[in-house]
Design a protein around this motif. Structure first.
Motif, PDB file in Angstrom:
ATOM      1  N   GLN A   1       1.934   2.562   8.517  1.00 22.53           N
ATOM      2  CA  GLN A   1       3.424   2.794   9.236  1.00 22.53           C
ATOM      3  C   GLN A   1       4.446   2.115   8.151  1.00 22.53           C
ATOM      4  N   ALA A   2       5.361   2.996   7.964  1.00 20.23           N
ATOM      5  CA  ALA A   2       6.458   2.529   7.128  1.00 20.23           C
ATOM      6  C   ALA A   2       7.491   2.067   8.303  1.00 20.23           C
ATOM      7  N   ARG A   3       7.870   0.620   8.218  1.00 17.21           N
ATOM      8  CA  ARG A   3       8.828   0.107   9.383  1.00 17.21           C
ATOM      9  C   ARG A   3       9.997  -0.352   8.755  1.00 17.21           C
ATOM     10  N   LEU A   4      11.009  -0.384   9.402  1.00 20.96           N
ATOM     11  CA  LEU A   4      12.313  -0.710   9.209  1.00 20.96           C
ATOM     12  C   LEU A   4      12.298  -2.052  10.308  1.00 20.96           C
ATOM     13  N   ILE A   5      12.819  -3.279   9.756  1.00 19.30           N
ATOM     14  CA  ILE A   5      12.787  -4.336  10.588  1.00 19.30           C
ATOM     15  C   ILE A   5      14.372  -5.116  10.376  1.00 19.30           C
ATOM     16  N   THR A   6      14.951  -5.092  11.616  1.00 24.59           N
ATOM     17  CA  THR A   6      16.479  -5.576  11.527  1.00 24.59           C
ATOM     18  C   THR A   6      16.297  -6.932  12.202  1.00 24.59           C
ATOM     19  N   ARG A   7      16.795  -7.908  11.559  1.00 21.06           N
ATOM     20  CA  ARG A   7      17.126  -9.380  12.386  1.00 21.06           C
ATOM     21  C   ARG A   7      18.360  -9.172  13.055  1.00 21.06           C
ATOM     22  N   THR A   8      18.413  -9.211  14.108  1.00 19.66           N
ATOM     23  CA  THR A   8      19.751  -9.133  15.125  1.00 19.66           C
ATOM     24  C   THR A   8      19.961 -10.703  15.632  1.00 19.66           C
ATOM     25  N   SER A   9      19.413 -11.519  15.556  1.00 18.93           N
ATOM     26  CA  SER A   9      19.761 -13.060  15.705  1.00 18.93           C
ATOM     27  C   SER A   9      18.910 -13.887  14.941  1.00 18.93           C
ATOM     28  N   GLU A  10      19.132 -15.213  15.116  1.00 22.37           N
ATOM     29  CA  GLU A  10      18.192 -16.229  14.504  1.00 22.37           C
ATOM     30  C   GLU A  10      16.804 -16.028  15.040  1.00 22.37           C
TER      31      GLU A  10
ATOM     32  N   VAL B   1       0.413   6.662   3.626  1.00 24.82           N
ATOM     33  CA  VAL B   1      -0.287   5.829   2.774  1.00 24.82           C
ATOM     34  C   VAL B   1       0.350   5.613   1.408  1.00 24.82           C
ATOM     35  N   VAL B   2       0.279   4.158   1.270  1.00 23.87           N
ATOM     36  CA  VAL B   2       0.692   3.680  -0.293  1.00 23.87           C
ATOM     37  C   VAL B   2      -0.307   2.857  -0.684  1.00 23.87           C
ATOM     38  N   ALA B   3      -0.231   2.623  -1.945  1.00 23.64           N
ATOM     39  CA  ALA B   3      -0.963   1.560  -2.780  1.00 23.64           C
ATOM     40  C   ALA B   3      -0.920   0.420  -2.152  1.00 23.64           C
ATOM     41  N   PRO B   4      -1.981  -0.483  -2.221  1.00 28.87           N
ATOM     42  CA  PRO B   4      -1.536  -1.980  -1.600  1.00 28.87           C
ATOM     43  C   PRO B   4      -0.625  -2.777  -2.517  1.00 28.87           C
ATOM     44  N   LEU B   5       0.104  -3.667  -1.908  1.00 32.28           N
ATOM     45  CA  LEU B   5       0.808  -4.493  -2.927  1.00 32.28           C
ATOM     46  C   LEU B   5      -0.182  -5.686  -3.693  1.00 32.28           C
ATOM     47  N   THR B   6      -0.133  -5.734  -4.857  1.00 31.45           N
ATOM     48  CA  THR B   6      -0.992  -6.576  -5.854  1.00 31.45           C
ATOM     49  C   THR B   6      -0.398  -7.913  -5.585  1.00 31.45           C
ATOM     50  N   THR B   7      -1.466  -8.823  -5.264  1.00 29.63           N
ATOM     51  CA  THR B   7      -1.491 -10.120  -5.096  1.00 29.63           C
ATOM     52  C   THR B   7      -2.132 -10.985  -5.778  1.00 29.63           C
ATOM     53  N   LYS B   8      -1.736 -12.453  -5.917  1.00 29.46           N
ATOM     54  CA  LYS B   8      -2.670 -13.245  -6.664  1.00 29.46           C
ATOM     55  C   LYS B   8      -4.206 -13.221  -6.380  1.00 29.46           C
TER      56      LYS B   8
END
Length: 217
Positions: free
Chosen positions: A181-190, A202-209
């Motif tokens: 899922q492509a998600r949009l997350i908005t911070r509305t308060s602390e 489907v997108v390629a995984p983020l490469t990590t250490k």
């Protein structure tokens, strides 16, 4: 190959049908030359509806996905943005065209250097490309108005949420193939966040250490 016709076709046939209708976003896709950010060997495929191979197992997001994410994060000219996964530098260039400043982080040193060169040739001055692993967040110089993670994650580290300003927006791809899922997350308060599922993909995984260590024998 007629690059301008190919660019026009990409916008009209791939991007508009994906509900990208913001005229400013469409204008940026016409102005930021995607072909200047792909490997020379794949230049004729610059506008194809594919994840473009960049070498070293890395890829560049499909044009329609870049466009949709750019529209959804709704950048303002005062925004400070973080991109995780610089790749070729194309998404950073698109973000920089709307934001005040973009910090982009790439784990692969060769790709990071190539992205710096691509951005410099394109005349993009408001992007800093750092080399490192930002898969667990990138606190300095946050917090950020916008965070874009240009690769998929099985789950979102809490650190990213805490690195958003109130009112900040984060775009991320969550899940495992074949269901992401492509998600949009908005911070509305602390303490509060609003999450919208934008589309399945489907997108390629983020490469990590951790991934890189796994392949060292």
């Amino acid at each position: 190959m007629d690059m301008e016709q190919a660019r026009f076709n990409m916008i009209e046939q791939q991007i508009r049908p994906w509900e990208v209708l913001d005229p400013e976003v469409l204008g940026l896709l016409a102005a930021v030359r995607r072909e200047d950010f792909v490997p020379a060997a794949h230049r004729t495929l610059a506008f194809a509806d594919i994840e473009m191979p960049l070498g070293n197992g890395q890829t560049m997001l499909q044009p329609k996905i870049e466009a949709r994410i750019l529209q959804e994060v709704a950048l303002r000219n005062t925004d400070i943005a973080l991109e995780v996964g610089t790749g070729s530098g194309h998404m950073a260039a698109l973000l920089a065209a709307k934001a005040e400043y973009v910090y982009s982080v790439e784990i692969d040193p060769q790709l990071a250097e190539r992205a710096r060169q691509n951005l410099e040739r394109a005349g993009v001055a408001n992007v800093t490309v750092a080399t490192g692993d930002a898969s667990e967040g990138w606190p300095d110089p946050g917090p950020y108005d916008v965070i874009v993670i240009s690769g998929s994650l099985s789950e979102l580290p809490e650190a990213f949420l805490q690195q958003l300003k109130i009112g900040g927006r984060l775009a991320v791809f969550i899940g495992e193939a074949p269901a992401m899922q492509a998600r949009l997350i908005t911070r509305t308060s602390e303490q509060a966040f609003n999450t919208i599922n934008l589309f399945e993909t489907v997108v390629a995984p983020l490469t990590t250490k951790k991934q890189r260590q796994r392949f060292v024998f």
